[in-house]
Design a protein around this motif. Structure first.
Motif, mmCIF file in Angstrom:
data_model
loop_
_atom_site.group_PDB
_atom_site.id
_atom_site.type_symbol
_atom_site.label_atom_id
_atom_site.label_comp_id
_atom_site.label_asym_id
_atom_site.label_seq_id
_atom_site.Cartn_x
_atom_site.Cartn_y
_atom_site.Cartn_z
ATOM 1 N N PRO A 135 0.837 -1.203 0.000
ATOM 2 C CA PRO A 135 0.000 0.000 0.000
ATOM 3 C C PRO A 135 0.870 1.251 0.000
ATOM 4 O O PRO A 135 1.856 1.337 0.715
ATOM 5 C CB PRO A 135 -0.796 -0.107 1.302
ATOM 6 N N LYS A 136 0.496 2.194 -0.831
ATOM 7 C CA LYS A 136 1.212 3.471 -0.963
ATOM 8 C C LYS A 136 2.674 3.260 -1.316
ATOM 9 O O LYS A 136 3.565 3.866 -0.742
ATOM 10 C CB LYS A 136 1.069 4.295 0.311
ATOM 11 N N TRP A 137 2.936 2.392 -2.290
ATOM 12 C CA TRP A 137 4.311 2.029 -2.628
ATOM 13 C C TRP A 137 5.086 3.168 -3.251
ATOM 14 O O TRP A 137 6.311 3.126 -3.299
ATOM 15 C CB TRP A 137 4.329 0.808 -3.529
ATOM 16 N N GLN A 161 11.618 1.605 0.072
ATOM 17 C CA GLN A 161 11.883 0.180 0.249
ATOM 18 C C GLN A 161 13.232 -0.158 -0.355
ATOM 19 O O GLN A 161 13.352 -1.040 -1.182
ATOM 20 C CB GLN A 161 10.782 -0.650 -0.425
ATOM 21 N N ARG A 162 14.262 0.545 0.001
ATOM 22 C CA ARG A 162 15.564 0.349 -0.625
ATOM 23 C C ARG A 162 16.349 -0.794 0.000
ATOM 24 O O ARG A 162 17.116 -1.452 -0.678
ATOM 25 C CB ARG A 162 16.387 1.617 -0.535
#
Length: 110
Positions: A96-98, A103-104
């Motif tokens: 959700p809400k990517w 998200q490294r």
């Protein structure tokens, strides 16, 4: 008609979202563009703070821990680690809400 075997509406019968697990080449390009935008923002902020001889713990931590877009492998750019998935990876769009979440960094080896 109104008994135990009445016909059901097929549209309300289940989940109808069909999200492919892969990103298209256009979505990948936008994802790379977002990653580069964050990298340039951190670099600009760092440069401005060093001009005024100020250091911030958050910016220094980001520079230490987070790889830049060119250093990331494609697997980390477009998928995220999820321990509930079969191969421990799922598409970035399933988060959700990517587009807003960084998200490294993923666990090594997955």
């Amino acid at each position: 008609m109104f008994g135990a075997f009445r016909p059901t509406n097929p549209l309300s019968g289940g989940l109808l979202w069909k999200i492919p697990w892969r990103l298209s080449k256009f979505q990948k390009a936008r994802q790379r563009k977002r990653l580069r935008a964050v990298d340039s923002l951190v670099a600009t902020l760092d440069k401005a703070l060093t001009k005024k001889s100020i250091t911030t713990k958050a910016v220094e931590r980001w520079k230490e821990e987070m790889p830049i877009e060119q250093e990331m492998v494609p697997k980390d750019k477009y998928t995220i680690f999820d321990r509930k998935e079969k191969k421990y990876r799922k598409s970035m769009r399933k988060l959700p809400k990517w587009t807003r979440v960084s998200q490294r960094v993923n666990p090594p080896g997955y």
